[in-house]
Structure formats: structure tokens, C-alpha cells
Design an enzyme around this catalytic site. Structure first.
Site, PDB file in Angstrom:
ATOM      1  N   LYS A 189       0.825  -1.211   0.000  1.00  0.00           N
ATOM      2  CA  LYS A 189       0.000   0.000   0.000  1.00  0.00           C
ATOM      3  C   LYS A 189       0.868   1.274   0.000  1.00  0.00           C
ATOM      4  O   LYS A 189       2.083   1.199   0.038  1.00  0.00           O
ATOM      5  CB  LYS A 189      -0.946  -0.016   1.203  1.00  0.00           C
ATOM      6  CG  LYS A 189      -1.994  -1.144   1.120  1.00  0.00           C
ATOM      7  CD  LYS A 189      -2.899  -0.973  -0.088  1.00  0.00           C
ATOM      8  CE  LYS A 189      -4.091  -1.917  -0.102  1.00  0.00           C
ATOM      9  NZ  LYS A 189      -3.759  -3.331  -0.299  1.00  0.00           N
TER      10      LYS A 189
HETATM   11  C1  LIG Z   1     -10.127  -2.153  -1.554  1.00  0.00           C
HETATM   12  C2  LIG Z   1      -9.490  -2.933  -0.431  1.00  0.00           C
HETATM   13  N1  LIG Z   1     -10.113  -2.987   0.756  1.00  0.00           N
HETATM   14  C3  LIG Z   1      -9.586  -3.647   1.805  1.00  0.00           C
HETATM   15  C4  LIG Z   1      -8.396  -4.314   1.708  1.00  0.00           C
HETATM   16  C5  LIG Z   1      -7.868  -5.073   2.878  1.00  0.00           C
HETATM   17  O1  LIG Z   1      -6.666  -4.545   3.370  1.00  0.00           O
HETATM   18  P1  LIG Z   1      -5.812  -5.358   4.433  1.00  0.00           P
HETATM   19  O2  LIG Z   1      -4.937  -6.312   3.669  1.00  0.00           O
HETATM   20  O3  LIG Z   1      -5.008  -4.313   5.157  1.00  0.00           O
HETATM   21  O4  LIG Z   1      -6.748  -6.066   5.330  1.00  0.00           O
HETATM   22  C6  LIG Z   1      -7.690  -4.285   0.497  1.00  0.00           C
HETATM   23  C7  LIG Z   1      -6.412  -4.975   0.361  1.00  0.00           C
HETATM   24  O5  LIG Z   1      -5.797  -5.061  -0.653  1.00  0.00           O
HETATM   25  C8  LIG Z   1      -8.250  -3.577  -0.600  1.00  0.00           C
HETATM   26  O6  LIG Z   1      -7.627  -3.520  -1.784  1.00  0.00           O
END
Ligand SMILES: Cc1ncc(COP(=O)(O)O)c(C=O)c1O
Length: 390
Positions: A189
């Protein structure tokens, strides 16, 4: 050339801050996480922030604090990662999947207005700020934005800002609009803590609930319990909460990343601008639609679409780039095509025409701070070679 799709940049103060935490003897959630929360809230212009161990955890806590529960209906776009919808199921509620805008992959006020009319019983809406660009939250030129539309119908908003730090919209940062906003600090990210996430809200009651549920439903921080002078064993459990806290080791990385967040954003913007300029004019290649200035865009993703007249299928294109040492990714295979959602909710591709078109041709190109000029040039040259007779 060997060009990865994503690459973490930890060349700032990360090692120094982590070493300090290791030397302190306290590795889990305490003062460093609290400092990270404070700095992050300041940067997005939010009042309260709560650090957790993923954006998925943040979305779960956020929706729970919005009082979504069994039998409730929650609107969410199909063109997203499964986290945006799975948390609805965690709470026994049901997602209602929406199509998205064909150019930006965002939901628009028009899509939301239609969904609110068709599903008057919807309790909440998950807004995904896809790729780092904000969905239209604010009113523009007298036309109601997503916030006003939902407010008028009493529908709560959970913002999935996993891609959207730092993102601006209508002169404000994403993190200062809806009821709850959730960010991701996963390794690929825009800033990272390895794994991690943040809940940001303006509402003190939501914050208190999120904070309690983040740690087993215990009514005190562990940190409090170990630092209070008296009765440090004593705590109460007020709800069956979760184990979602962010350790200080991770928060230390986050503090160092925050210091460079704007520099990171600018470097990613440079990559996206380069692609936008040097890939323009290829007949069968659609570049991402922009609804904001580059400077307001977190530039997390640069997803292109191979259109119907492409000489090569998407997967063959990905393989051809891989043969040239260029890694890419796909954002996303939509949720209506995933076995669980498709079978559980009887979803059909024809109900998601824009999402289908995007999905069939979409490819995300590498974007990261250390991507060099000659690598960008090589990627664009390779794409032209594969797609055109140049
Ligand atoms: C649009 C979106 N929402 C939520 C998430 C979840 O993030 P995390 O891996 O920090 O739980 C991601 C992860 O890639 C994502 O792309």
C-alpha cells in the site's frame, strides 16, 4: 530487466524507530501506536483514529460500530477486494452488489441514488476509493454527492480507503468525510506497517466502540493495565470483542512511513503521469479515467484496460510482459464472479456490465517510489511492441 509489481520503501527512519521499540522491552500496543494514531489523524484531518492489524479488521470494527447486524443489507461495489464485502458477512448482514463507473471503477452519486431507490431497506453503504482516487462524497455544482444522498435516507457510510492515503476531495482529506473511514498499511500500500490498518472517525461513540472491540471488548487498554499504579490486574469485558490491535513494532514502521507519505505520493504520481503521457494514443488501450487533479490522487494503482479490439487477450498480454521481466497485477476479479458470492447470492455477470468490461481487459502496471525512469521507459516501449506494430 526484472521489474516487480510493487516494492516497499523502508529507507527512512524505519530501522531506527523499530530498534527503539525492541530496546524498550515492550513490543505490543502502547505509546508508539498511540503516537501513530495521533499523527495519522492529524494528517487526514480526522478527530479520532484507532490503529489495528489490517484494513479488513478496520472495516469489520467500523461496520460493527455502525450497528450493522444480522439481516441488515449493505450496498457495496462488485469491483473491489473481498474484504470490502466479507466484513458484511462477518456480522450476519447481506451485501447488495453494485456496478461501477466504467472509467474510474468508482461508484458515483448516480449509481448510489439508483441503489437507494431500488433498495430502500439498505442500512449502510461501503464506498471504495478505488486506486487512490476519491468517490464523489461532497456535493458538486449544486448536485448532491454520496454523503448528502445517504444522509437524506438515513444510510450510514463506511469508507474503504485501503488505496486512498493521502487522497484529497473537495479540498479535504479522505478520512474527514463519512461516518467511518478505514485505511490499509499492507505491504504493497501507499504507506506500510507490514500488516496494519486504521479506523478514523469524527464520532466519539463510534471511536469508543471501535477501541473496545479492537481488544476483546475489554474496557481498558492493556497499556493502561500495565502502567496504572494500582489494581493493574483489574479489567472488565463489556462485549465479545476481537484481537485486532496494532503492535508498537508495526506502528514504529508506520511513524517513519508517515514522515515520507507526501514524498511517496509525489513519486507514485510521477510514475502514473509518465504512463499517462507515454501510453496515450494506443488504439486498444484505455487509460484510467481521472476525476481529480493528480495532486489529489494517492496514485496507488495505475490500471489500464485492453479494449475489445485488442490483438492479444489480457492473460497473454500479462504473460508477454512477464517474459520481458515486467510484473503486473489485476484489480480485480469482481466479487460477483467469486464462487462464494456468486453462488450464495445467485449473481449474474449481465447485471454488472461496466464491471464485466473492466474485468475482462484490466491490467495494473507497476507503481512504486523506486521505479526508475529507464524502467518506466522500458515498460511503455514493451507495451507498444506487444500491442502495436511499432
Ligand atoms: C479495496 C481494499 N479494501 C480492503 C483491503 C484489505 O486490506 P488489508 O490487507 O489491510 O486487510 C484491500 C487490500 O488489498 C483492498 O484492496
Amino acid at each position: 530487466m526484472n521489474i516487480p509489481f510493487a516494492k516497499v520503501d523502508c529507507s527512512g527512519n524505519e530501522a531506527e524507530y523499530v530498534t527503539k521499540v525492541l530496546a524498550s522491552g515492550w513490543l505490543t500496543t502502547a505509546g508508539v501506536a498511540a503516537e501513530f494514531e495521533k499523527r495519522f489523524a492529524d494528517m487526514v484531518g480526522g478527530s479520532f483514529a484507532c490503529a489495528v492489524n489490517s484494513c479488513t479488521a478496520a472495516l469489520h470494527l467500523g461496520l460493527e460500530a455502525l450497528d450493522v447486524g444480522p439481516g441488515d443489507k449493505v450496498l457495496v461495489q462488485s469491483m473491489t477486494f473481498t474484504s470490502s464485502a466479507e466484513v458484511i458477512r462477518y456480522l450476519g448482514a447481506d451485501p447488495i452488489f453494485l456496478d461501477c463507473d466504467p472509467l474510474t471503477r468508482l461508484i458515483t452519486p448516480e449509481i448510489v441514488a439508483h441503489a437507494l431507490d431500488t433498495h430502500p431497506d439498505a442500512k449502510a453503504l461501503v464506498v471504495v476509493h478505488f486506486g487512490g482516487q476519491a468517490a464523489c462524497m461532497a456535493d458538486v455544482d449544486g448536485k448532491p454527492g454520496i454523503l448528502s444522498l445517504c444522509k437524506a435516507k438515513g444510510v450510514k457510510i463506511l469508507e474503504d480507503a485501503a488505496h486512498a492515503f493521502p487522497t484529497r476531495h473537495a479540498g479535504k482529506r479522505i478520512g474527514s468525510f463519512g461516518d467511518v473511514t478505514c485505511f490499509s498499511f499492507y505491504a504493497n500500500k501507499t504507506i506500510t506497517t507490514g500488516e496494519g490498518g486504521m479506523v478514523v472517525t469524527e464520532d466519539k461513540d463510534i471511536f469508543t466502540r471501535v477501541k473496545t472491540m479492537r481488544l476483546h471488548g475489554i474496557n481498558r487498554d492493556i497499556w493502561d493495565r500495565f502502567t496504572a499504579k494500582k489494581a493493574n490486574w483489574e479489567y472488565d469485558v463489556v462485549a465479545p470483542g476481537y484481537k485486532y490491535n496494532m503492535p508498537d513494532v508495526n506502528a514504529a514502521i508506520g511513524l517513519a512511513q508517515l514522515e515520507r507519505a507526501e514524498e511517496f505520493r509525489q513519486k507514485r504520481e510521477d510514475c502514473c503521469r509518465y504512463y499517462h503521457k507515454h501510453l496515450a494514443g494506443i488504439d486498444c488501450l484505455e487509460l484510467p479515467g481521472l476525476t481529480c487533479e493528480w495532486s489529489d490522487h494517492a496514485c496507488h494503482l495505475y490500471p489500464v484496460i485492453l479494449t475489445e479490439n485488442t490483438p492479444i487477450f489480457r492473460n497473454d498480454f500479462i504473460n508477454a510482459l512477464a517474459d520481458k521481466g515486467i510484473s503486473t497485477s489485476v484489480h480485480y476479479k469482481p466479487l460477483h464472479r467469486m464462487t462464494y458470492y456468486r453462488e450464495h447470492y445467485g449473481l449474474k455477470p449481465e447485471d454488472f456490465p461496466n464491471t464485466e468490461r473492466i474485468w475482462k481487459g484490466t491490467v495494473s502496471l507497476p507503481v512504486y517510489t523506486e521505479l526508475k525512469g529507464e524502467e518506466l521507459e522500458y515498460i511503455c516501449k514493451s507495451i507498444r511492441e506487444i500491442l502495436t506494430s511499432e
